[in-house]
Motif scaffolding. Structure first.
Motif, mmCIF file in Angstrom:
data_model
loop_
_atom_site.group_PDB
_atom_site.id
_atom_site.type_symbol
_atom_site.label_atom_id
_atom_site.label_comp_id
_atom_site.label_asym_id
_atom_site.label_seq_id
_atom_site.Cartn_x
_atom_site.Cartn_y
_atom_site.Cartn_z
ATOM 1 N N GLY A 134 -17.335 37.892 34.623
ATOM 2 C CA GLY A 134 -18.314 38.748 35.279
ATOM 3 C C GLY A 134 -19.539 38.996 34.411
ATOM 4 O O GLY A 134 -20.671 38.983 34.893
ATOM 5 N N ILE A 135 -19.310 39.204 33.119
ATOM 6 C CA ILE A 135 -20.430 39.419 32.195
ATOM 7 C C ILE A 135 -21.243 38.135 32.060
ATOM 8 O O ILE A 135 -22.471 38.173 32.014
ATOM 9 C CB ILE A 135 -19.913 39.909 30.829
ATOM 10 C CG1 ILE A 135 -19.344 41.327 30.966
ATOM 11 C CG2 ILE A 135 -21.011 39.888 29.775
ATOM 12 C CD1 ILE A 135 -18.627 41.843 29.728
ATOM 13 N N ALA A 136 -20.581 36.988 32.028
ATOM 14 C CA ALA A 136 -21.282 35.710 31.870
ATOM 15 C C ALA A 136 -22.170 35.382 33.062
ATOM 16 O O ALA A 136 -23.172 34.677 32.919
ATOM 17 C CB ALA A 136 -20.271 34.592 31.641
ATOM 18 N N LEU A 137 -21.848 35.893 34.256
ATOM 19 C CA LEU A 137 -22.660 35.607 35.440
ATOM 20 C C LEU A 137 -24.033 36.278 35.391
ATOM 21 O O LEU A 137 -25.017 35.724 35.855
ATOM 22 C CB LEU A 137 -21.918 36.053 36.703
ATOM 23 C CG LEU A 137 -20.690 35.241 37.075
ATOM 24 C CD1 LEU A 137 -19.980 35.870 38.261
ATOM 25 C CD2 LEU A 137 -21.072 33.806 37.386
ATOM 26 N N ASN A 138 -24.111 37.486 34.842
ATOM 27 C CA ASN A 138 -25.378 38.209 34.770
ATOM 28 C C ASN A 138 -25.401 39.074 33.509
ATOM 29 O O ASN A 138 -25.359 40.292 33.588
ATOM 30 C CB ASN A 138 -25.555 39.076 36.022
ATOM 31 C CG ASN A 138 -26.938 39.643 36.127
ATOM 32 O OD1 ASN A 138 -27.856 39.201 35.446
ATOM 33 N ND2 ASN A 138 -27.107 40.643 36.970
ATOM 34 N N PRO A 139 -25.491 38.440 32.327
ATOM 35 C CA PRO A 139 -25.389 39.220 31.092
ATOM 36 C C PRO A 139 -26.673 39.973 30.757
ATOM 37 O O PRO A 139 -27.769 39.538 31.077
ATOM 38 C CB PRO A 139 -25.107 38.159 30.040
ATOM 39 C CG PRO A 139 -25.764 36.935 30.560
ATOM 40 C CD PRO A 139 -25.621 37.014 32.058
ATOM 41 N N THR A 140 -26.502 41.118 30.144
ATOM 42 C CA THR A 140 -27.602 41.889 29.583
ATOM 43 C C THR A 140 -27.282 42.083 28.112
ATOM 44 O O THR A 140 -26.230 42.624 27.771
ATOM 45 C CB THR A 140 -27.738 43.269 30.262
ATOM 46 O OG1 THR A 140 -27.992 43.067 31.648
ATOM 47 C CG2 THR A 140 -28.864 44.068 29.674
#
Length: 128
Positions: A16-22
Motif C-alpha cells: 500500500g505504501i509503495a503504490l503512493n509513497p510520501t
C-alpha cells in the motif's frame, strides 16, 4: 476460519505504501546525558508513509469554552511501516512537512499481529 499472519499484514502495508509513497523527514530532539549534563541532540529520521483522507464526518467535538458547538474532523491519516518506530507523547509532538502541508501526528496506533508490530496507523492534524 483463517488466521491473520503477521507476514501477510506487513506485505499488505508495504504494498500500500509503495503504490503512493510520501517521503517525510521527522526531526526529533532528545535530551541525552553527556558528561553529567543534559544536552539536546537532534536526529532526523526519513521514512516513507501513506497519507490519505479519512471520512470522519460523523465525529463531533463539543467545545464548551466557546459559544455554540465546534465541529472538527480528523481528515488526514497515515500508515507507516514497521520500521518507523513512531511514539507520540504530550511533551514532544512530531511535526513534518509533506505535499499535503505542515502536519502534526496526534496519535499513533501500532498494528500488532502475533505479538509482532506490523506497522503504525496515525491520526494527523494539519497545521496552517
Amino acid at each position: 476460519m483463517a488466521k491473520l499472519k503477521a507476514k501477510k499484514i506487513i506485505d499488505a502495508i508495504n504494498k500500500g505504501i509503495a503504490l503512493n509513497p510520501t517521503t517525510i523527514e521527522i526531526k526529533h530532539t532528545e535530551k541525552v546525558i553527556i558528561d553529567g549534563a543534559f544536552e539536546e541532540v537532534e536526529t532526523i529520521k526519513t521514512l516513507k508513509a501513506l497519507i490519505y483522507l479519512d471520512d470522519s464526518s460523523t465525529q463531533i467535538n463539543i467545545d464548551t469554552k466557546t459559544i455554540g458547538t465546534s465541529y472538527s474532523t480528523n481528515k488526514y491519516k497515515m500508515i507507516a511501516d514497521k520500521d518507523a518506530e513512531l511514539e507520540v507523547n504530550p511533551k514532544e509532538a512530531i511535526e513534518f512537512k509533506c505535499k499535503e502541508g505542515h502536519m502534526k501526528i496526534k496519535a499513533t496506533y501500532p498494528i500488532v499481529i502475533e505479538e509482532i508490530v506490523c506497522g503504525y496507523e496515525c491520526d494527523l492534524e494539519r497545521i496552517d
